[in-house]
Design a protein around this motif. Structure first.
Motif, PDB file in Angstrom:
ATOM      1  N   MET A 112    -111.426 -87.265  65.431  1.00  0.00           N
ATOM      2  CA  MET A 112    -111.663 -87.459  63.993  1.00  0.00           C
ATOM      3  C   MET A 112    -112.294 -86.292  63.437  1.00  0.00           C
ATOM      4  O   MET A 112    -113.180 -85.796  63.973  1.00  0.00           O
ATOM      5  N   ALA A 113    -111.689 -85.791  62.326  1.00  0.00           N
ATOM      6  CA  ALA A 113    -112.137 -84.603  61.776  1.00  0.00           C
ATOM      7  C   ALA A 113    -113.679 -84.641  61.089  1.00  0.00           C
ATOM      8  O   ALA A 113    -114.322 -83.695  61.437  1.00  0.00           O
ATOM      9  N   LEU A 114    -114.136 -85.989  60.790  1.00  0.00           N
ATOM     10  CA  LEU A 114    -115.457 -86.049  60.371  1.00  0.00           C
ATOM     11  C   LEU A 114    -116.565 -85.853  61.374  1.00  0.00           C
ATOM     12  O   LEU A 114    -117.600 -85.434  61.183  1.00  0.00           O
ATOM     13  N   LEU A 115    -116.124 -86.648  62.511  1.00  0.00           N
ATOM     14  CA  LEU A 115    -117.117 -86.136  63.825  1.00  0.00           C
ATOM     15  C   LEU A 115    -116.947 -84.764  64.231  1.00  0.00           C
ATOM     16  O   LEU A 115    -118.360 -84.336  64.438  1.00  0.00           O
ATOM     17  N   THR A 116    -115.862 -84.150  64.255  1.00  0.00           N
ATOM     18  CA  THR A 116    -115.706 -82.903  64.669  1.00  0.00           C
ATOM     19  C   THR A 116    -116.426 -82.024  64.068  1.00  0.00           C
ATOM     20  O   THR A 116    -117.181 -81.246  64.307  1.00  0.00           O
ATOM     21  N   GLU A 117    -116.376 -82.004  62.438  1.00  0.00           N
ATOM     22  CA  GLU A 117    -117.090 -81.095  61.632  1.00  0.00           C
ATOM     23  C   GLU A 117    -118.592 -81.342  61.459  1.00  0.00           C
ATOM     24  O   GLU A 117    -119.447 -80.695  61.329  1.00  0.00           O
ATOM     25  N   ALA A 118    -118.992 -82.952  61.632  1.00  0.00           N
ATOM     26  CA  ALA A 118    -120.314 -83.177  61.856  1.00  0.00           C
ATOM     27  C   ALA A 118    -121.043 -82.428  62.815  1.00  0.00           C
ATOM     28  O   ALA A 118    -121.984 -82.013  62.745  1.00  0.00           O
ATOM     29  N   ALA A 119    -120.529 -82.455  63.953  1.00  0.00           N
ATOM     30  CA  ALA A 119    -120.824 -82.085  65.282  1.00  0.00           C
ATOM     31  C   ALA A 119    -121.234 -80.451  65.240  1.00  0.00           C
ATOM     32  O   ALA A 119    -122.252 -80.037  65.293  1.00  0.00           O
ATOM     33  N   LYS A 120    -120.092 -79.878  64.681  1.00  0.00           N
ATOM     34  CA  LYS A 120    -120.462 -78.423  64.348  1.00  0.00           C
ATOM     35  C   LYS A 120    -121.395 -78.124  63.532  1.00  0.00           C
ATOM     36  O   LYS A 120    -122.131 -77.212  63.858  1.00  0.00           O
TER      37      LYS A 120
ATOM     38  N   SER B  34    -118.517 -67.825  69.022  1.00  0.00           N
ATOM     39  CA  SER B  34    -119.260 -68.469  67.673  1.00  0.00           C
ATOM     40  C   SER B  34    -120.202 -67.338  66.887  1.00  0.00           C
ATOM     41  O   SER B  34    -120.802 -67.857  66.097  1.00  0.00           O
ATOM     42  N   GLY B  35    -120.317 -66.285  67.522  1.00  0.00           N
ATOM     43  CA  GLY B  35    -121.200 -65.366  67.042  1.00  0.00           C
ATOM     44  C   GLY B  35    -122.558 -65.961  67.322  1.00  0.00           C
ATOM     45  O   GLY B  35    -123.789 -65.545  66.648  1.00  0.00           O
ATOM     46  N   TRP B  36    -122.720 -66.602  68.350  1.00  0.00           N
ATOM     47  CA  TRP B  36    -124.064 -67.070  68.728  1.00  0.00           C
ATOM     48  C   TRP B  36    -124.802 -68.141  67.808  1.00  0.00           C
ATOM     49  O   TRP B  36    -125.873 -68.304  68.026  1.00  0.00           O
ATOM     50  N   ARG B  37    -123.651 -68.872  67.114  1.00  0.00           N
ATOM     51  CA  ARG B  37    -124.392 -69.950  66.178  1.00  0.00           C
ATOM     52  C   ARG B  37    -124.272 -71.202  66.781  1.00  0.00           C
ATOM     53  O   ARG B  37    -124.894 -72.070  66.464  1.00  0.00           O
ATOM     54  N   ASP B  38    -123.574 -71.315  68.143  1.00  0.00           N
ATOM     55  CA  ASP B  38    -123.192 -72.471  68.797  1.00  0.00           C
ATOM     56  C   ASP B  38    -124.212 -72.461  69.910  1.00  0.00           C
ATOM     57  O   ASP B  38    -124.586 -71.592  70.606  1.00  0.00           O
ATOM     58  N   GLY B  39    -124.674 -73.778  70.430  1.00  0.00           N
ATOM     59  CA  GLY B  39    -125.459 -73.944  71.430  1.00  0.00           C
ATOM     60  C   GLY B  39    -125.186 -75.173  72.099  1.00  0.00           C
ATOM     61  O   GLY B  39    -124.068 -75.674  72.019  1.00  0.00           O
ATOM     62  N   CYS B  40    -126.286 -75.994  72.564  1.00  0.00           N
ATOM     63  CA  CYS B  40    -125.772 -77.075  73.196  1.00  0.00           C
ATOM     64  C   CYS B  40    -125.423 -78.015  72.334  1.00  0.00           C
ATOM     65  O   CYS B  40    -126.028 -78.139  71.146  1.00  0.00           O
ATOM     66  N   PRO B  41    -124.398 -79.053  72.423  1.00  0.00           N
ATOM     67  CA  PRO B  41    -123.664 -79.665  71.603  1.00  0.00           C
ATOM     68  C   PRO B  41    -124.658 -80.870  70.788  1.00  0.00           C
ATOM     69  O   PRO B  41    -124.515 -81.400  70.008  1.00  0.00           O
ATOM     70  N   ILE B  42    -125.725 -81.238  71.599  1.00  0.00           N
ATOM     71  CA  ILE B  42    -126.586 -82.158  71.067  1.00  0.00           C
ATOM     72  C   ILE B  42    -128.072 -81.867  71.124  1.00  0.00           C
ATOM     73  O   ILE B  42    -128.777 -82.713  70.364  1.00  0.00           O
TER      74      ILE B  42
ATOM     75  N   ILE C  48    -120.684 -82.406  55.140  1.00  0.00           N
ATOM     76  CA  ILE C  48    -119.730 -83.025  56.233  1.00  0.00           C
ATOM     77  C   ILE C  48    -118.249 -83.452  55.811  1.00  0.00           C
ATOM     78  O   ILE C  48    -117.137 -82.881  56.353  1.00  0.00           O
ATOM     79  N   LEU C  49    -118.415 -84.149  54.609  1.00  0.00           N
ATOM     80  CA  LEU C  49    -117.057 -84.503  53.917  1.00  0.00           C
ATOM     81  C   LEU C  49    -116.358 -83.271  53.467  1.00  0.00           C
ATOM     82  O   LEU C  49    -114.911 -83.281  53.932  1.00  0.00           O
ATOM     83  N   ALA C  50    -116.962 -82.242  52.933  1.00  0.00           N
ATOM     84  CA  ALA C  50    -116.134 -81.096  52.433  1.00  0.00           C
ATOM     85  C   ALA C  50    -115.653 -80.406  53.485  1.00  0.00           C
ATOM     86  O   ALA C  50    -114.563 -79.851  53.495  1.00  0.00           O
ATOM     87  N   ALA C  51    -116.450 -80.194  54.695  1.00  0.00           N
ATOM     88  CA  ALA C  51    -115.884 -79.464  55.871  1.00  0.00           C
ATOM     89  C   ALA C  51    -114.773 -80.337  56.324  1.00  0.00           C
ATOM     90  O   ALA C  51    -113.802 -79.563  56.807  1.00  0.00           O
ATOM     91  N   ALA C  52    -114.796 -81.820  56.607  1.00  0.00           N
ATOM     92  CA  ALA C  52    -113.791 -82.368  57.127  1.00  0.00           C
ATOM     93  C   ALA C  52    -112.313 -82.519  56.115  1.00  0.00           C
ATOM     94  O   ALA C  52    -111.192 -83.080  56.600  1.00  0.00           O
ATOM     95  N   GLY C  53    -112.623 -82.117  54.803  1.00  0.00           N
ATOM     96  CA  GLY C  53    -111.587 -82.390  53.657  1.00  0.00           C
ATOM     97  C   GLY C  53    -111.250 -83.896  53.648  1.00  0.00           C
ATOM     98  O   GLY C  53    -110.251 -84.354  53.256  1.00  0.00           O
ATOM     99  N   ALA C  54    -112.198 -84.708  53.658  1.00  0.00           N
ATOM    100  CA  ALA C  54    -112.128 -86.059  53.626  1.00  0.00           C
ATOM    101  C   ALA C  54    -112.563 -86.793  52.239  1.00  0.00           C
ATOM    102  O   ALA C  54    -113.714 -86.227  51.615  1.00  0.00           O
TER     103      ALA C  54
ATOM    104  N   ALA D  60    -121.557 -88.550  67.075  1.00  0.00           N
ATOM    105  CA  ALA D  60    -121.139 -86.929  67.362  1.00  0.00           C
ATOM    106  C   ALA D  60    -121.800 -86.595  68.737  1.00  0.00           C
ATOM    107  O   ALA D  60    -121.083 -85.887  69.547  1.00  0.00           O
ATOM    108  N   ILE D  61    -123.077 -86.987  69.000  1.00  0.00           N
ATOM    109  CA  ILE D  61    -123.787 -86.891  70.477  1.00  0.00           C
ATOM    110  C   ILE D  61    -122.866 -87.340  71.345  1.00  0.00           C
ATOM    111  O   ILE D  61    -122.621 -86.882  72.473  1.00  0.00           O
ATOM    112  N   GLU D  62    -122.213 -88.737  71.286  1.00  0.00           N
ATOM    113  CA  GLU D  62    -121.573 -89.428  72.458  1.00  0.00           C
ATOM    114  C   GLU D  62    -120.242 -88.519  72.491  1.00  0.00           C
ATOM    115  O   GLU D  62    -119.753 -88.459  73.654  1.00  0.00           O
ATOM    116  N   ALA D  63    -119.451 -88.121  71.578  1.00  0.00           N
ATOM    117  CA  ALA D  63    -118.252 -87.422  71.831  1.00  0.00           C
ATOM    118  C   ALA D  63    -118.330 -85.973  72.438  1.00  0.00           C
ATOM    119  O   ALA D  63    -117.694 -85.636  73.300  1.00  0.00           O
TER     120      ALA D  63
END
Length: 187
Positions: A1-9, A90-98, A24-30, A50-53
């Motif tokens: 689901m796009a909302l969860l994916t974008e929220a997690a990011k 990710s240009g070092w912007r991402d780390g552990c997802p939780i 979150i809504l804008a990023a997901a286009g929802a 988002a943590i669960e996913a």
């Protein structure tokens, strides 16, 4: 689901508190109504889901790497290589997802704390299973698994801050020595 994916990011890149539901809504286009339709608990429910996913994806990754690895040191090398590639991309912007969500919300949010605790335990069990498969002593496997995960998790934070693979590479090298220099048959 796009909302969860974008929220997690957004959560892992800029933090839970700094991320608003409108963003979150804008990023997901929802549309706005979809947020409360799918997540009646609001932002906390989004954080929990988002943590669960993300935790499920990491669990599957750890399992696959464990199955491919020749030994515990090889597992560490493969995992660190995967993380380094992902973080660099990710240009070092991402780390552990939780981590970011947990640092901001545990123990204040019982729901987020509970899913974070379960995620960490699942990851530990995956690494512990890999260690046992390679002859690691059963009484030491849980602590060794935690040590591997905590060391790599800390290195991820340092790599993100440094915008460099060096902390992860150093971590892998030291863990490799520790794991390779330990003969499980001598325990």
């Amino acid at each position: 689901m796009a909302l969860l994916t974008e929220a997690a990011k957004l959560f892992r890149r800029q933090g839970y508190a700094a991320t608003g539901t409108n963003e979150i809504l804008a990023a997901a286009g929802a549309p706005r109504g979809s947020l409360y339709y799918y997540f009646p608990g609001g932002k906390e429910e989004i954080g929990t889901r988002a943590i669960e996913a993300a935790a499920k994806r990491v669990t599957l990754t750890l399992r696959a790497l464990a199955e491919e690895s020749a030994d515990p040191a090889d597992f560490v090398d493969r995992y660190v290589a995967k993380l380094t590639g992902w973080m660099a991309k990710s240009g070092w912007r991402d780390g552990c997802p939780i981590t970011t969500v947990l640092l901001e919300n545990a123990p204040g949010s019982a729901a987020i704390t509970a899913v974070g605790r379960e995620a960490h335990e699942r990851w530990r069990r995956e690494v512990e299973t890999m260690l046992l498969r390679h002859g690691w002593p059963g009484d030491r496997a849980p602590a060794t698994a935690r040590t591997i995960l905590m060391t790599i998790g800390g290195a991820q934070i340092h790599a993100r801050v440094a915008a460099s693979p060096a902390p992860l590479e150093d971590c892998a090298a030291e863990l490799r020595h520790l794991l390779a220099d330990s003969d499980p048959s001598e325990f």
